[in-house]
Design an enzyme around this catalytic site. Structure first.
Site, mmCIF file in Angstrom:
data_model
loop_
_atom_site.group_PDB
_atom_site.id
_atom_site.type_symbol
_atom_site.label_atom_id
_atom_site.label_comp_id
_atom_site.label_asym_id
_atom_site.label_seq_id
_atom_site.Cartn_x
_atom_site.Cartn_y
_atom_site.Cartn_z
ATOM 1 N N TYR A 177 0.979 -1.107 -0.037
ATOM 2 C CA TYR A 177 0.003 0.058 -0.072
ATOM 3 C C TYR A 177 0.826 1.416 -0.041
ATOM 4 O O TYR A 177 2.031 1.230 0.409
ATOM 5 C CB TYR A 177 -0.874 0.149 1.355
ATOM 6 N N CYS A 178 0.195 2.306 -0.355
ATOM 7 C CA CYS A 178 0.946 3.773 -0.217
ATOM 8 C C CYS A 178 -0.165 4.611 -0.123
ATOM 9 O O CYS A 178 -1.483 4.448 0.258
ATOM 10 C CB CYS A 178 1.685 3.906 -1.667
ATOM 11 N N THR A 179 0.240 5.944 -0.153
ATOM 12 C CA THR A 179 -0.657 6.887 0.231
ATOM 13 C C THR A 179 -2.036 7.039 -0.513
ATOM 14 O O THR A 179 -3.288 7.052 0.006
ATOM 15 C CB THR A 179 0.099 8.438 -0.223
ATOM 16 N N GLY A 181 -2.306 5.047 -3.786
ATOM 17 C CA GLY A 181 -2.474 3.919 -4.727
ATOM 18 C C GLY A 181 -1.526 4.058 -5.835
ATOM 19 O O GLY A 181 -1.194 2.859 -6.442
ATOM 20 N N ILE A 206 -3.990 4.592 1.240
ATOM 21 C CA ILE A 206 -4.400 4.830 2.610
ATOM 22 C C ILE A 206 -5.596 5.754 2.609
ATOM 23 O O ILE A 206 -6.582 5.733 3.504
ATOM 24 C CB ILE A 206 -3.072 5.545 3.521
#
Ligand SMILES: [Zn+2]
Ligand SMILES: [Zn+2]
Length: 294
Positions: A177-179, A181, A206
């Site tokens: 995952y990241c901020t 996508g 997120i």
């Protein structure tokens, strides 16, 4: 009036020759609708975070959608009482997310993109899994998913080196995952190259997860690349952090500027050098005054 903020991206090939005209047209739309922020255009697609009045943001969304032929662009919205941006920036670059890999072509949607609900269910399930945060160390420092591995990278282009140096098993499902996508779109392709057998990514990142599960499995705050510094679990601008004048990252130690009297926050590393002044300008004035006194 609160600022309506929206983040969006799409991998879709464009002719490099068309990008300057797209940039000019986008600038006109943003200026006409009072929208500020940063949009990156590249031959592989676009990526932006912008803020403005709600009707301006709706106009911008309609315009951005006009670039896209297939599925609707996914917009991740939040709100801020203070302006997160102060100007219109539209950059033409080689990549819309800096991995130094222009040869990777992510799929817009496939069965490896988990919705927040699917992601949440998998986190809570008993099945064996590894969760890895694909963001940089200054981001993971202020928040990440419960149990996630922090690879400790300084910049996204170190991801491949991390994958090659880690001894994680390749036959256990990995959740990344990241901020918002976008980084996972490329990160997952490098994991394929390194032989990881089953990898899934959090669609909309997120920000998308918190919109549905503010009290879920994400712990801490989410770093964002604008003047909000971070957003909390309810996607509200951070009350804990603001931009450290020393390094530009998340500061959490509050001081009052000796020159201008403004309140500001510095990070632990910059605290010894920066606790007396809120900016370079104020620092120069404080130091000049010190010298006069001496
Ligand atoms: Zn700092
Ligand atoms: Zn100051």
């Amino acid at each position: 009036m609160p600022w309506h903020v929206t983040a969006f991206y799409r991998f879709q090939p464009f002719n490099e020759a068309d990008l300057p005209a797209m940039k000019e047209r986008l600038r006109e739309v943003m200026e006409a609708s009072g929208v500020l922020g940063l949009v990156i255009l590249a031959p592989e697609g676009f990526n932006g975070t912008v803020a403005g009045p709600t009707d301006g943001i709706e106009a911008l969304k309609a315009f951005v959608q006009s670039w896209v032929e297939d599925a609707p662009v996914r917009f991740k919205d939040s709100f801020s009482n203070e302006a997160p941006f102060h100007r219109v920036s539209i950059d033409l670059r080689k990549e819309i997310v800096g991995l130094k890999r222009t040869d990777l072509a992510p799929e817009a949607e496939d069965n490896r993109h988990l919705s927040p609900a699917e992601w949440h269910a998998m986190l809570l399930s008993d099945e064996p899994k590894i969760i890895i945060d694909t963001r940089n160390d200054y981001e993971t420092k202020i928040g990440k998913f419960r149990g996630a591995i922090d690879p400790g990278i300084k910049k996204f282009s170190d991801w491949k080196t991390y994958l090659q140096s880690t001894d994680l098993p390749k036959d256990i499902p990995v959740m990344i995952y990241c901020t918002g996508g976008i980084r996972c779109e490329k990160a997952i392709l490098e994991m394929d190259e390194e032989g990881f057998q089953r990898v899934v990514q959090l669609r909309d990142g997120i920000l998308g997860y918190l919109a549905e599960y503010p009290d879920g499995e994400y712990e801490g705050e989410c770093y964002v690349f604008d003047d909000r510094t971070a957003v909390d679990a309810h996607l509200q601008p951070s009350a804990l952090y603001s931009t450290c004048p020393g390094c530009g990252l998340a500061g959490d130690r509050a001081y009052t500027c000796e020159w201008c009297g403004d309140e500001f926050k510095v990070c632990a590393e910059c605290e010894p050098k920066w606790k007396r002044h809120c900016s370079k300008t104020c620092r120069d004035r404080v130091l000049r005054r010190d010298r006069k006194k001496a």
